[in-house]
Scaffold this motif. Structure first.
Motif, PDB file in Angstrom:
ATOM      1  N   ARG A   1       0.853  -1.030  -0.130  1.00  0.00           N
ATOM      2  CA  ARG A   1       0.073   0.107  -0.042  1.00  0.00           C
ATOM      3  C   ARG A   1       0.839   1.175  -0.005  1.00  0.00           C
ATOM      4  NH1 ARG A   1      -5.458   1.507  -0.756  1.00  0.00           N
ATOM      5  NH2 ARG A   1      -5.826   3.202   0.639  1.00  0.00           N
ATOM      6  N   CYS A   2       1.954   1.374   0.851  1.00  0.00           N
ATOM      7  CA  CYS A   2       2.761   2.469   1.120  1.00  0.00           C
ATOM      8  C   CYS A   2       3.993   2.468   0.036  1.00  0.00           C
ATOM      9  CB  CYS A   2       3.379   2.400   2.653  1.00  0.00           C
ATOM     10  SG  CYS A   2       1.739   2.531   3.659  1.00  0.00           S
ATOM     11  N   HIS A   3       4.325   1.697  -0.883  1.00  0.00           N
ATOM     12  CA  HIS A   3       5.643   1.478  -1.543  1.00  0.00           C
ATOM     13  C   HIS A   3       5.725   2.958  -2.485  1.00  0.00           C
ATOM     14  CE1 HIS A   3       3.366   0.051  -4.982  1.00  0.00           C
ATOM     15  NE2 HIS A   3       4.351   0.352  -5.753  1.00  0.00           N
TER      16      HIS A   3
ATOM     17  N   THR B   1      -2.817   1.649  -4.154  1.00  0.00           N
ATOM     18  CA  THR B   1      -1.781   2.477  -3.458  1.00  0.00           C
ATOM     19  C   THR B   1      -2.420   3.522  -2.666  1.00  0.00           C
ATOM     20  OG1 THR B   1      -0.996   3.684  -5.311  1.00  0.00           O
ATOM     21  CG2 THR B   1       0.175   1.624  -4.500  1.00  0.00           C
ATOM     22  N   TYR B   2      -3.817   3.854  -3.161  1.00  0.00           N
ATOM     23  CA  TYR B   2      -4.469   4.877  -2.905  1.00  0.00           C
ATOM     24  C   TYR B   2      -6.028   4.839  -3.083  1.00  0.00           C
ATOM     25  CZ  TYR B   2      -5.833   9.750  -2.300  1.00  0.00           C
ATOM     26  OH  TYR B   2      -6.435  10.960  -2.120  1.00  0.00           O
TER      27      TYR B   2
ATOM     28  N   GLU C   1     -11.787   2.811   6.496  1.00  0.00           N
ATOM     29  CA  GLU C   1     -11.938   4.418   6.106  1.00  0.00           C
ATOM     30  C   GLU C   1     -12.472   5.141   7.317  1.00  0.00           C
ATOM     31  OE1 GLU C   1     -15.281   6.252   2.979  1.00  0.00           O
ATOM     32  OE2 GLU C   1     -15.438   4.291   3.737  1.00  0.00           O
ATOM     33  N   ASN C   2     -13.256   4.609   8.251  1.00  0.00           N
ATOM     34  CA  ASN C   2     -13.828   5.253   9.304  1.00  0.00           C
ATOM     35  C   ASN C   2     -13.097   5.681  10.458  1.00  0.00           C
ATOM     36  OD1 ASN C   2     -16.338   5.076   7.960  1.00  0.00           O
ATOM     37  ND2 ASN C   2     -16.817   3.352   9.243  1.00  0.00           N
ATOM     38  N   MET C   3     -11.560   5.265  10.601  1.00  0.00           N
ATOM     39  CA  MET C   3     -10.754   5.777  11.551  1.00  0.00           C
ATOM     40  C   MET C   3     -10.123   7.038  11.074  1.00  0.00           C
ATOM     41  SD  MET C   3      -8.246   2.959  13.117  1.00  0.00           S
ATOM     42  CE  MET C   3      -8.466   1.332  12.301  1.00  0.00           C
TER      43      MET C   3
ATOM     44  N   GLY D   1      -9.970  15.048  12.289  1.00  0.00           N
ATOM     45  CA  GLY D   1     -11.040  14.650  11.504  1.00  0.00           C
ATOM     46  C   GLY D   1     -10.563  14.025  10.243  1.00  0.00           C
ATOM     47  N   ARG D   2      -9.134  14.016   9.950  1.00  0.00           N
ATOM     48  CA  ARG D   2      -8.778  13.437   8.531  1.00  0.00           C
ATOM     49  C   ARG D   2      -8.486  11.944   8.810  1.00  0.00           C
ATOM     50  NH1 ARG D   2      -3.224  16.391   7.982  1.00  0.00           N
ATOM     51  NH2 ARG D   2      -3.622  16.322  10.276  1.00  0.00           N
ATOM     52  N   HIS D   3      -8.286  11.329   7.487  1.00  0.00           N
ATOM     53  CA  HIS D   3      -8.016   9.931   7.553  1.00  0.00           C
ATOM     54  C   HIS D   3      -7.006   9.513   8.358  1.00  0.00           C
ATOM     55  CE1 HIS D   3     -11.510   8.474   4.884  1.00  0.00           C
ATOM     56  NE2 HIS D   3     -11.168   9.421   4.033  1.00  0.00           N
ATOM     57  N   LYS D   4      -6.956   8.718   9.244  1.00  0.00           N
ATOM     58  CA  LYS D   4      -5.987   8.269   9.981  1.00  0.00           C
ATOM     59  C   LYS D   4      -5.100   7.180   8.947  1.00  0.00           C
ATOM     60  CE  LYS D   4      -4.347   5.815  14.150  1.00  0.00           C
ATOM     61  NZ  LYS D   4      -3.576   6.719  14.565  1.00  0.00           N
ATOM     62  N   CYS D   5      -5.779   6.225   8.161  1.00  0.00           N
ATOM     63  CA  CYS D   5      -5.279   5.122   7.520  1.00  0.00           C
ATOM     64  C   CYS D   5      -4.895   5.700   6.038  1.00  0.00           C
ATOM     65  CB  CYS D   5      -6.300   4.110   7.266  1.00  0.00           C
ATOM     66  SG  CYS D   5      -6.705   3.545   8.906  1.00  0.00           S
ATOM     67  N   PRO D   6      -3.687   5.362   5.637  1.00  0.00           N
ATOM     68  CA  PRO D   6      -3.309   6.037   4.217  1.00  0.00           C
ATOM     69  C   PRO D   6      -4.124   5.034   3.055  1.00  0.00           C
ATOM     70  CG  PRO D   6      -1.562   4.422   5.045  1.00  0.00           C
ATOM     71  CD  PRO D   6      -2.692   4.753   6.140  1.00  0.00           C
TER      72      PRO D   6
END
Length: 106
Positions: A55-57, A83-84, A94-96, A101-106
């Protein structure tokens, strides 16, 4: 993910009731229970490190991305494909949100 578990459980229960009516199909029920256990095991124990590397490469800050992704993966037991974006594949992911208030998860 919770909706899919509820849906799968309801399908299994309806099949169980159907199998109780037709007792000669007990073998099919045991196969379904084994499949259900494997499915739950697979969903609960995914390789978060490999999924977050994937996901993060392409991230501009890969270490930060992997750390956030690892936290989200541990809590949700899933990582969206690609990747996004693609958050709809993993509603928990999505809900974290952060305190801002921004997305915690990339």
């Amino acid at each position: 993910m919770a909706f899919s578990k509820v849906l799968l459980a309801s399908v299994l229960i309806s099949m169980l009731i159907g199998n109780l009516v037709e007792s000669d199909r007990v073998v099919n029920l045991s196969f379904l229970l084994i499949y259900y256990r494997f499915f739950i095991f697979y969903r609960l124990y995914i390789d978060c490190d490999a999924e977050c590397d994937r996901r993060c490469h392409l991230s501009s800050r890969p270490n930060l991305c992997k750390r956030a992704c690892g936290t989200c993966c541990d809590r949700c037991s899933c990582v969206p494909s690609g990747t996004y974006d693609h958050y709809e594949e993993c509603p928990c992911y999505e809900n974290m949100t952060t305190h801002d208030g921004r997305h915690k998860c990339p």
